[in-house]
Design a protein around this motif. Structure first.
Motif, PDB file in Angstrom:
ATOM      1  N   ASN A  35       6.588  24.002   1.970  1.00 54.01           N
ATOM      2  CA  ASN A  35       7.861  23.308   1.734  1.00 54.01           C
ATOM      3  C   ASN A  35       8.529  22.798   3.009  1.00 54.01           C
ATOM      4  OD1 ASN A  35       8.911  25.698   2.798  1.00 54.01           O
ATOM      5  ND2 ASN A  35      10.583  25.809   1.320  1.00 54.01           N
ATOM      6  N   ARG A  36       7.788  22.720   4.099  1.00 60.05           N
ATOM      7  CA  ARG A  36       8.373  22.127   5.309  1.00 60.05           C
ATOM      8  C   ARG A  36       8.823  20.681   5.111  1.00 60.05           C
ATOM      9  NH1 ARG A  36       4.089  23.836   9.894  1.00 60.05           N
ATOM     10  NH2 ARG A  36       2.704  23.536   8.098  1.00 60.05           N
ATOM     11  N   PRO A  37       8.138  19.879   4.270  1.00 60.60           N
ATOM     12  CA  PRO A  37       8.653  18.523   4.023  1.00 60.60           C
ATOM     13  C   PRO A  37      10.044  18.509   3.389  1.00 60.60           C
ATOM     14  CG  PRO A  37       6.343  18.634   3.422  1.00 60.60           C
ATOM     15  CD  PRO A  37       6.780  20.039   3.714  1.00 60.60           C
ATOM     16  N   ILE A  38      10.412  19.566   2.659  1.00 63.63           N
ATOM     17  CA  ILE A  38      11.762  19.636   2.097  1.00 63.63           C
ATOM     18  C   ILE A  38      12.779  19.730   3.226  1.00 63.63           C
ATOM     19  CG2 ILE A  38      13.352  21.099   0.781  1.00 63.63           C
ATOM     20  CD1 ILE A  38      11.096  21.712  -1.130  1.00 63.63           C
ATOM     21  N   GLU A  39      12.484  20.557   4.233  1.00 64.37           N
ATOM     22  CA  GLU A  39      13.381  20.661   5.385  1.00 64.37           C
ATOM     23  C   GLU A  39      13.502  19.323   6.090  1.00 64.37           C
ATOM     24  OE1 GLU A  39      14.804  20.955   9.325  1.00 64.37           O
ATOM     25  OE2 GLU A  39      12.692  20.540   8.903  1.00 64.37           O
ATOM     26  N   SER A  40      12.383  18.621   6.266  1.00 59.52           N
ATOM     27  CA  SER A  40      12.408  17.307   6.921  1.00 59.52           C
ATOM     28  C   SER A  40      13.237  16.311   6.112  1.00 59.52           C
ATOM     29  CB  SER A  40      10.984  16.776   7.095  1.00 59.52           C
ATOM     30  OG  SER A  40      10.218  17.629   7.908  1.00 59.52           O
ATOM     31  N   TYR A  41      13.071  16.349   4.785  1.00 60.58           N
ATOM     32  CA  TYR A  41      13.812  15.450   3.909  1.00 60.58           C
ATOM     33  C   TYR A  41      15.315  15.671   4.042  1.00 60.58           C
ATOM     34  CZ  TYR A  41      15.718  13.599  -0.479  1.00 60.58           C
ATOM     35  OH  TYR A  41      16.478  12.927  -1.408  1.00 60.58           O
ATOM     36  N   ILE A  42      15.744  16.929   3.995  1.00 64.85           N
ATOM     37  CA  ILE A  42      17.168  17.236   4.107  1.00 64.85           C
ATOM     38  C   ILE A  42      17.689  16.859   5.486  1.00 64.85           C
ATOM     39  CG2 ILE A  42      18.886  19.086   4.096  1.00 64.85           C
ATOM     40  CD1 ILE A  42      17.811  18.448   1.336  1.00 64.85           C
ATOM     41  N   ARG A  43      16.944  17.217   6.527  1.00 59.50           N
ATOM     42  CA  ARG A  43      17.388  16.930   7.900  1.00 59.50           C
ATOM     43  C   ARG A  43      17.524  15.428   8.137  1.00 59.50           C
ATOM     44  NH1 ARG A  43      13.489  16.449  11.585  1.00 59.50           N
ATOM     45  NH2 ARG A  43      12.250  18.086  10.568  1.00 59.50           N
ATOM     46  N   GLU A  44      16.540  14.659   7.670  1.00 61.60           N
ATOM     47  CA  GLU A  44      16.576  13.210   7.880  1.00 61.60           C
ATOM     48  C   GLU A  44      17.720  12.559   7.112  1.00 61.60           C
ATOM     49  OE1 GLU A  44      12.670  12.146   6.683  1.00 61.60           O
ATOM     50  OE2 GLU A  44      11.721  13.014   8.481  1.00 61.60           O
ATOM     51  N   ASN A  45      18.018  13.057   5.910  1.00 66.31           N
ATOM     52  CA  ASN A  45      19.112  12.471   5.140  1.00 66.31           C
ATOM     53  C   ASN A  45      20.475  12.908   5.653  1.00 66.31           C
ATOM     54  OD1 ASN A  45      18.270  10.771   2.625  1.00 66.31           O
ATOM     55  ND2 ASN A  45      16.746  12.407   2.760  1.00 66.31           N
ATOM     56  N   ILE A  46      20.562  14.083   6.257  1.00 67.00           N
ATOM     57  CA  ILE A  46      21.797  14.478   6.930  1.00 67.00           C
ATOM     58  C   ILE A  46      22.073  13.519   8.085  1.00 67.00           C
ATOM     59  CG2 ILE A  46      22.769  16.233   8.481  1.00 67.00           C
ATOM     60  CD1 ILE A  46      21.625  18.366   6.625  1.00 67.00           C
ATOM     61  N   ALA A  47      21.044  13.231   8.854  1.00 70.58           N
ATOM     62  CA  ALA A  47      21.201  12.294   9.979  1.00 70.58           C
ATOM     63  C   ALA A  47      21.497  10.894   9.466  1.00 70.58           C
ATOM     64  CB  ALA A  47      19.934  12.304  10.827  1.00 70.58           C
TER      65      ALA A  47
END
Length: 463
Positions: free
Chosen positions: A185-197
Motif C-alpha cells: 500500500n505504499r502507492p496509497i501514501e504517494s497518492y495522499i502525499r501528492e494530492n496534499i501538495a
C-alpha cells in the motif's frame, strides 16, 4: 435500525461552541466509496454547517483516507469526483494505488527459501541416512503398499520418516514462502502525499492544528507489540499525515505491514473499530461516528433482498468469502457495541454519540466485494441511500440533539437527490451527477472556508 443514539446531555441547554467530533471507521476498498456517498448524504442534511466544520476528526483504515481531506476542508462532492477523475482537488484513485502487487517479497521469499533448502540438503540427507540406514528401501516398500492399499496407516508410514527428518535441523518452513501481504500500500501514501501538495495543504499534524485549530487523529496498530498508536498533533506526530494513512490502511494479509521509520504498522481497525474513546478523551461532547461495517441479518429483511436468499438460502452457500465477510463484520460490530455501551453507562461522559451505520438488512451493500475497486460508484450510491434511510428514520430524534449544538438539519435537498438516485432507469452518469452535485457550504468550485484560513505547504516538505 441504522442509527444508534446515546443521548446524555441536557437538550434545553444550547452549546453551539461545544467540541464536536467526526469519526470515520474502516470498511476496506469498497467501504471507502460507500462512506463517501454516506458522508455526502449526511452533509446534505446539514443546514448552515458542514462536515468540514467539526473540531476533531478521527479516522482509521479506509476512513482515514476520507477524514484527512475533510479535516482540510475538501468537500464530499470533490472526493466523490475523484472516483471518475473529474475532481479539481484530487487525482483519480486507480487500481495501481490499491492493488500494487507485493512483488519484492513474492520474489525474495522463494529465493531465500531455495537458498536455505539447498544449504540444508547435504547435511540433512547425511543426517537422514545415518539415522535411518534402511529408510530408502522401506520408503519404496511403503509407497508400493500405499498404492496397492491406500489407507491412512500406509500413508502415515510414508510421511512419518519425512516429517521426523524435516523437523530436525534448520530446514525452512514452507510458510516462509508466503509474503507478509499480497499487495503493497505504499502507492496509497504517494497518492495522499501528492494530492496534499497539489492542494497546497500541509502534510504535518502539528502544522494542521496550528493553522486551523482542528485536530486530526489517525490510528494504527504497531505490529511487533500489538499496541494501538494514535497519530495526531498532541499524540504521535513523528510521521506525516500521508504516512499515518498508509499505516492505518495496511489491512493484514491483503497489504504487507507498512514499514515507517523502521516500525511495522497494520490496519487501525485491528485494535479498535472506531476509536470513540479518542474523541471523548480530547473533550468532544458531540460525537458523530460513521461505521459502514455491520453483520447482515436476513431475518429482518423486508424488501430489496435477492430472491434466492429471501427463500431461505444460507450465507454459507455463497462460499468462504461470504462467510469471512460476515464474521469480520460481526467482530467489528461487537467491539463497537461494547464501546457504545461503555459510554452509555459511563458517569464521566455527559455528551451525545450518534452512530450511523447501514441497516442490518442492507443486502445490496453486503453483497458487494469489500476489496473491489470497480464497484465504487455503486457503493457510493448505496452509501448515500443507506444514510438517507437511516437518518430519515430517526430524523425527529436526531434533529433536536444536533440543534442543541447549533447544527440545523433539513430534509429538503436529500429527498430530491434520493428520488433521482432511486430511479431504476438512472444511468451511471446520472448517478454521478447527483452524487457530485454542489450543496451548501462545500462545493466543488472551491475548498471549504477552513482551508482558506491559512493551510500552507508543510514545513517538512515531501518525503
Amino acid at each position: 435500525m441504522g442509527i444508534t443514539i446515546v443521548q446524555k446531555s441536557d437538550l434545553t441547554k444550547k452549546r453551539p461552541h461545544a467540541v464536536k467530533a467526526l469519526i470515520l471507521a474502516g470498511g476496506a476498498v469498497t467501504g471507502g466509496s460507500f462512506k463517501a456517498g454516506g458522508i455526502k448524504a449526511f452533509n446534505d442534511y446539514l443546514d448552515g454547517f458542514s462536515v468540514c466544520d467539526f473540531d476533531i476528526f478521527v479516522g482509521m483504515s479506509s476512513g482515514s483516507m476520507l477524514v484527512a481531506p475533510i479535516a482540510a476542508g475538501i468537500s464530499p462532492e470533490s472526493m466523490l469526483k475523484s472516483l471518475d477523475g473529474t475532481s479539481k482537488h484530487f487525482s483519480q484513485l486507480t487500481a495501481w494505488h490499491c492493488y500494487r502487487p507485493n512483488v519484492g517479497e513474492m520474489i525474495a521469499r522463494p529465493l531465500k527459501f531455495l537458498a536455505q533448502a539447498i544449504s540444508w540438503l547435504p547435511h540433512g540427507m547425511v543426517h537422514l541416512a545415518a539415522r535411518h540406514r534402511e529408510w530408502h528401501t522401506k520408503l519404496l516398500g511403503a509407497m508400493w503398499n500405499f498404492v496397492s492399499n491406500p489407507t491412512i496407516k500406509n500413508y502415515e508410514t510414508i510421511v512419518s520418516p519425512l516429517k521426523r527428518a524435516l523437523s530436525r535441523g534448520d530446514f525452512p518452513s514452507l510458510l516462509a514462502l508466503l509474503p507478509s501481504g499480497v499487495f503493497d500500500n505504499r502507492p496509497i501514501e504517494s497518492y495522499i502525499r501528492e494530492n496534499i501538495a497539489r492542494n497546497k495543504l500541509t502534510n504535518d499534524f502539528l502544522e494542521t492544528f496550528r493553522l486551523t485549530g482542528k485536530r486530526l487523529y489517525i490510528s494504527a496498530m504497531r505490529l511487533d507489540n500489538a499496541q494501538r498508536v494514535i497519530f495526531g498533533p498532541d499524540e504521535d506526530a513523528s510521521v506525516t499525515i500521508s504516512e499515518a494513512i498508509q499505516a492505518s490502511t495496511a489491512l493484514p494479509g491483503f497489504y504487507r505491514p507498512a514499514n515507517i521509520n523502521g516500525v511495522d504498522y497494520v490496519d487501525g481497525g485491528v485494535h479498535e473499530t472506531a476509536d470513540i474513546d479518542v474523541a471523548v478523551d480530547k473533550g468532544a461532547e458531540l460525537i458523530v461516528c460513521y461505521n459502514p461495517f455491520r453483520p447482515y441479518e436476513p431475518k429482518e429483511f423486508v424488501e430489496g433482498f435477492r430472491r434466492s436468499r429471501s427463500e431461505g438460502k444460507r450465507l454459507a452457500a455463497d462460499g468462504i468469502m461470504t462467510v469471512l465477510n460476515q464474521i469480520l463484520r460481526a467482530f467489528f460490530y461487537a467491539r463497537l457495541r461494547v464501546a457504545i455501551d461503555r459510554f452509555r453507562s459511563s458517569r464521566d461522559f455527559a455528551g451525545d454519540i450518534v452512530l450511523i451505520e447501514p441497516r442490518s438488512d442492507d443486502a445490496a451493500f453486503f453483497s458487494l466485494n469489500p476489496l473491489s475497486l470497480r464497484n465504487r460508484i455503486a457503493a457510493a450510491k448505496m452509501g448515500f441511500e443507506s444514510v438517507r434511510s437511516s437518518i430519515d428514520e430517526k430524523f425527529d430524534e436526531l434533529s433536536p440533539i444536533m440543534a442543541s449544538y447549533g447544527i440545523k438539519m433539513n430534509r429538503g435537498g436529500v429527498e430530491e437527490k434520493w428520488k433521482r438516485l432511486a430511479d431504476p432507469h438512472a444511468s451511471e452518469d446520472e448517478i454521478r451527477r447527483v452524487l457530485e452535485g454542489r450543496n451548501g457550504a462545500t462545493a466543488e468550485g472551491g475548498r471549504h472556508r477552513a482551508t482558506r484560513r491559512g493551510f500552507g505547504k508543510s514545513r517538512r516538505g515531501k518525503k
